[in-house]
Design a protein around this motif. Sequence first.
Motif, PDB file in Angstrom:
ATOM      1  N   PHE A 194     -70.818  73.594 -59.158  1.00  0.00           N
ATOM      2  CA  PHE A 194     -71.503  74.001 -57.791  1.00  0.00           C
ATOM      3  C   PHE A 194     -72.211  72.896 -57.426  1.00  0.00           C
ATOM      4  N   LYS A 195     -73.084  72.282 -58.160  1.00  0.00           N
ATOM      5  CA  LYS A 195     -74.033  71.222 -57.630  1.00  0.00           C
ATOM      6  C   LYS A 195     -74.196  70.362 -58.891  1.00  0.00           C
ATOM      7  N   PRO A 196     -74.758  69.065 -58.672  1.00  0.00           N
ATOM      8  CA  PRO A 196     -74.811  68.159 -59.737  1.00  0.00           C
ATOM      9  C   PRO A 196     -76.112  68.961 -60.645  1.00  0.00           C
ATOM     10  N   LEU A 197     -76.020  68.837 -61.850  1.00  0.00           N
ATOM     11  CA  LEU A 197     -77.086  69.723 -62.850  1.00  0.00           C
ATOM     12  C   LEU A 197     -77.721  68.775 -63.842  1.00  0.00           C
ATOM     13  N   VAL A 198     -79.104  68.956 -63.893  1.00  0.00           N
ATOM     14  CA  VAL A 198     -79.792  68.443 -64.690  1.00  0.00           C
ATOM     15  C   VAL A 198     -80.312  69.448 -65.471  1.00  0.00           C
ATOM     16  N   GLY A 199     -80.220  69.485 -66.933  1.00  0.00           N
ATOM     17  CA  GLY A 199     -80.865  70.912 -67.480  1.00  0.00           C
ATOM     18  C   GLY A 199     -81.083  70.439 -68.824  1.00  0.00           C
ATOM     19  N   GLU A 257     -79.229  68.752 -55.609  1.00  0.00           N
ATOM     20  CA  GLU A 257     -79.011  69.218 -57.254  1.00  0.00           C
ATOM     21  C   GLU A 257     -79.903  70.248 -57.580  1.00  0.00           C
ATOM     22  N   ILE A 258     -79.370  70.888 -58.915  1.00  0.00           N
ATOM     23  CA  ILE A 258     -80.113  71.906 -59.665  1.00  0.00           C
ATOM     24  C   ILE A 258     -80.687  71.194 -60.824  1.00  0.00           C
ATOM     25  N   TRP A 259     -81.963  71.728 -60.914  1.00  0.00           N
ATOM     26  CA  TRP A 259     -82.440  71.638 -62.373  1.00  0.00           C
ATOM     27  C   TRP A 259     -82.639  72.969 -62.984  1.00  0.00           C
TER      28      TRP A 259
END
Length: 222
Positions: free
Chosen positions: A105-110, A85-87
């Motif tokens: 593109f990827k699971p996102l935590v932002g 995942e991407i932060w």
Amino acid sequence: LCPVGAPDGHQLEVYRLGLHRYLRVDQVPFSGFCTAVYASAPGDCRNHVQKEDIHKAIMKYIGLISDTHGVFSEQFREFLTPVDEIWHAGDFGGGFQTAEEIAAFKPLVGVAGNCDNYDLRYTHPVHRFFECEGFKVLMIHVGGYPGRYDARARKLIDELKPDIFVCGHSHILKVVRDPKRNMLVLNPGAAGIQGFHLVRTALRFRLDAGKISEMEVFELDR
């Protein structure tokens, strides 16, 4: 160009792959957390599975970026391809489009940054506090660093007592430990092309039951 600090006693190793520069911080341990738990495969499995293989599946591989300002380049996609995942530490840019592109593109935590559309805050709030692989994580765009925290960030840090503090905004990559709070501060620098920075950067690392390992920095000339 992008100052990076390592926790005391841990060596930074820099190496090059073509035009892309990487930096590795080997094993950034924290005291007070449980060690990794290994699973074993059922005895009737047809294919033998090593404990190490199952262990890798349990841990989480994180990609950390910030300040894309509407640009998510192919080189960063390549660097982040292996992660789970991407932060994103804020200033997505590009309205919803950049955040949606990364999330596809990827699971996102932002979190939203000071330059982001206010509507983006419905899906990416101003700050996040969550747990991941034995770590309490606080993420906010404008954060600062030990001794010079933003006032709002410092209040949240003192209230929530995170193990990992993630921020962006400065466009300067920093990996530094706050010994007073036993907290690791991560700022991935800027992945976009807007701003004063000369080098675009990102981080990736593994979290596993209270341990951080295989931390690498990606650098790309702007």
